[in-house]
Enzyme design. Structure first.
Site, PDB file in Angstrom:
ATOM      1  N   CYS A 397      29.406 100.821 -96.507  1.00 44.53           N
ATOM      2  CA  CYS A 397      29.659  99.467 -97.010  1.00 44.53           C
ATOM      3  C   CYS A 397      31.007  99.473 -97.719  1.00 44.53           C
ATOM      4  O   CYS A 397      31.387 100.478 -98.322  1.00 44.53           O
ATOM      5  CB  CYS A 397      28.586  99.052 -98.016  1.00 44.53           C
ATOM      6  N   THR A 400      35.437  94.263-101.807  1.00 41.39           N
ATOM      7  CA  THR A 400      36.288  93.908-102.932  1.00 41.39           C
ATOM      8  C   THR A 400      35.663  92.689-103.583  1.00 41.39           C
ATOM      9  O   THR A 400      35.370  91.698-102.902  1.00 41.39           O
ATOM     10  CB  THR A 400      37.722  93.561-102.471  1.00 41.39           C
ATOM     11  N   GLU A 431      31.277 102.004 -90.448  1.00 43.40           N
ATOM     12  CA  GLU A 431      30.000 101.699 -89.811  1.00 43.40           C
ATOM     13  C   GLU A 431      29.985 100.241 -89.380  1.00 43.40           C
ATOM     14  O   GLU A 431      30.419  99.361 -90.106  1.00 43.40           O
ATOM     15  CB  GLU A 431      28.852 101.976 -90.799  1.00 43.40           C
ATOM     16  N   SER A 444      44.091  94.737 -89.762  1.00 44.01           N
ATOM     17  CA  SER A 444      45.415  94.702 -90.372  1.00 44.01           C
ATOM     18  C   SER A 444      45.863  96.103 -90.776  1.00 44.01           C
ATOM     19  O   SER A 444      47.007  96.495 -90.530  1.00 44.01           O
ATOM     20  CB  SER A 444      45.400  93.774 -91.591  1.00 44.01           C
TER      21      SER A 444
END
Length: 541
Positions: A397, A400, A431, A444
């Site tokens: 996981c 932010t 994952e 990006s």
């Protein structure tokens, strides 16, 4: 007046990003009455769930109300409810499905049934915006060698050194949206059409640049590898290790609705996006209070103030393994700091819809990024990873927190995860599935990292420089499949007259340079103090 019930669909008034009124179709998930009026919890069809909200009756367009369709009752078999009468055709199809399932199920020590998964659990990472189409690569019947001479005047091109047969199969085993698909084995009796001028297993792929400083690279394309996951990002069999991926099999109306109105974390108040299984008695509170250092949840401000007089933590528990300026990373063992890890998962679930809460945090490590000031180390975001991953996952996981989004911290978390992989001497991949925001951040980061390597290549003795996919993967620790899918996504790979070619247009170069100027927070490997452990020895858990 017509009574609106759960399951109804109708247009609902909302404001779009330009603050203009729009009437998207929405589904009523729940209805509640408060003194004086009703409220309806709506999910906007084809919109992200984080936009779901409670609305008043004035925002509903009752003229276009659609009632839920009643499910047709199926005949019963042997008088048992829920069963269907069998037919020879259905029995044959069922036996064929069972045979196919047992024939294709991967061997993992013991036979496990393939779990049923709903269509909505398809990986977000495999979805590509229609506005940015990804080019398809040549089919199996085409030549396995390519040279591309760009029509655009100002372009960079790079030579790619590849294995003609296996490398081409690796590329064609990728779907047009850039995700890895398991290569199909050759069928006996069928011969592939061989291209002309294919005189061996080694080939050169040329890349040309028509500007002042031509750059080129040869890239070796590795043979296709069988992926652990199926083409749509859903594991083909139950994983034997810890995973935070939600299979959607337990979804119901309760978990589809946000249950926390507001969270106060330090100096920030956060509006959750999704359901999180905090204790039921806390879901009715207008504000849920969290200690920003230990993440303990409390029901009132007074309780929080009393807790802060007792809480000695001013940073996450665990070892600080990185510090540069005000940014620090802490490594937290999910077994040694179970309560903190579970509280972190509860908070993260408010903003991650595609992951399930994992109360057994023992198989995971958590890396928490913080920002330091005179009051302590404040949590900015985190990522978790399995101690042992058979699929080469270096992130389970990643999140932010909303107050820190769009400030470069997401890429910093991603870059740090790959720095750890470099120290471990491995390549890694996140994952699947990724959230929509996670997918954008990873795309990006991969694009910027790979373009940086290609643009730094220098001509060698007047010849265009060469680089292999394996070398890019080793330098960056990005898995080969992600390297290839990124090159496809950027539309850099071309195939012409027996050679693969990477073409860098001026637009791509200028866009990359602009993006790199905005990255003010790179990871400094010299500030990383990290020693990987051998988690295969269970005693170290």
């Amino acid at each position: 007046m017509v009574d609106v019930i759960e399951g109804c669909r109708l247009p609902v008034l909302r404001k779009n990003q330009e603050n203009e009124d729009e009437w998207p179709l929405a589904e009523i998930l729940s209805v509640k009455e408060i003194p004086g009026r009703k409220l309806y919890y709506v999910h906007y069809i084809d919109f992200n769930k984080r936009l779901d909200e409670w609305v008043t009756p004035e925002r509903l367009d009752m003229k276009k109300l659609q009632f839920p369709k009643k499910e047709a009752k199926t005949p019963t078999k042997n008088g048992l409810p829920g069963s269907r009468p069998s037919s020879p055709e259905r029995e044959v199809r069922k036996s064929l499905d069972l045979n196919l399932q047992t024939a294709t199920a991967p061997s993992r020590g013991k036979t496990l049934p393939t779990p049923k998964r709903k269509a909505e659990s398809v990986s977000l990472a495999t979805q590509v915006s229609p506005a940015t189409p990804v080019p398809s690569l040549p089919g199996l019947a085409e030549a396995s060698q390519v040279s591309v001479y760009p029509a655009v005047r100002d372009t960079n091109t790079f030579n790619l050194k590849s294995n003609a047969h296996d490398d081409h199969e690796q590329l064609t085993s990728l779907t047009t949206n850039g995700t890895a698909r398991r290569p199909m084995p050759n069928q006996p009796g069928r011969k592939r059409k061989q291209p002309p001028n294919c005189g061996g297993t080694d080939e050169i792929i040329k890349v040309f640049q028509y500007n002042n400083s031509p750059r080129c690279a040869n890239v070796y394309l590795p043979p296709g590898e069988d992926s652990q996951d199926s083409s749509d990002g859903i594991p083909s069999a139950p994983r034997m290790t810890g995973s935070l991926v939600s299979d959607r099999s337990h979804d119901d109306i309760v978990t589809r609705m946000k249950n926390i109105d507001c969270i106060e974390l330090g100096r920030h108040r956060l509006k959750p996006w999704y359901f999180s299984p905090y204790p039921q008695e806390l879901t009715t509170l207008p504000i849920l209070y969290l200690c920003e250092f230990c993440l303990k949840y409390l029901k009132s401000l007074k309780c929080l103030q009393r807790h802060l007089t007792k809480c000695n933590l001013r940073h996450p528990p665990g070892n600080e393994i990185y510090r540069k300026g005000t940014i620090s990373f802490f490594e937290i063992d999910g077994r040694k700091n179970k309560t903190y890890s579970q509280n972190l998962c509860l908070l993260a679930k408010c903003f991650l819809d595609h992951k399930t809460l994992y109360y057994d945090t023992d198989p995971f490590l958590f890396y928490v990024m913080t920002e330091y000031d005179s009051k302590g180390f404040h949590i900015v975001g985190y990522f978790s990873k399995e101690k042992e991953s058979t699929e080469d996952y270096n992130v389970a996981c990643i999140l932010t927190l909303p107050p820190y989004q769009r400030r470069g911290y997401g890429k910093l978390l991603i870059e740090f995860s790959y720095e750890l992989s470099k120290v471990e001497g491995k390549t890694g991949t996140p994952e699947k599935p990724l959230s929509d925001l996670g997918l954008l951040s990873y795309r990006s980061y991969w694009s910027q990292t790979i373009l940086e390597i290609l643009m730094d290549l220098k001509p060698d003795n007047g010849e265009r420089p060469q680089i292999t996919i394996n070398e890019i993967s080793e330098i960056t620790s990005v898995k080969k499949e992600d390297v290839i899918s990124t090159l496809q996504y950027l539309n850099l790979i071309n195939y012409y007259k027996g050679q693969y070619i990477l073409t860098l247009s001026e637009d791509i170069v200028e866009g990359h340079e602009r993006a790199m100027q905005k990255r003010h927070l790179p990871i400094d490997p010299k500030c990383l103090h990290f020693t990987p452990k051998d988690w295969s020895k269970r005693g170290k858990w």
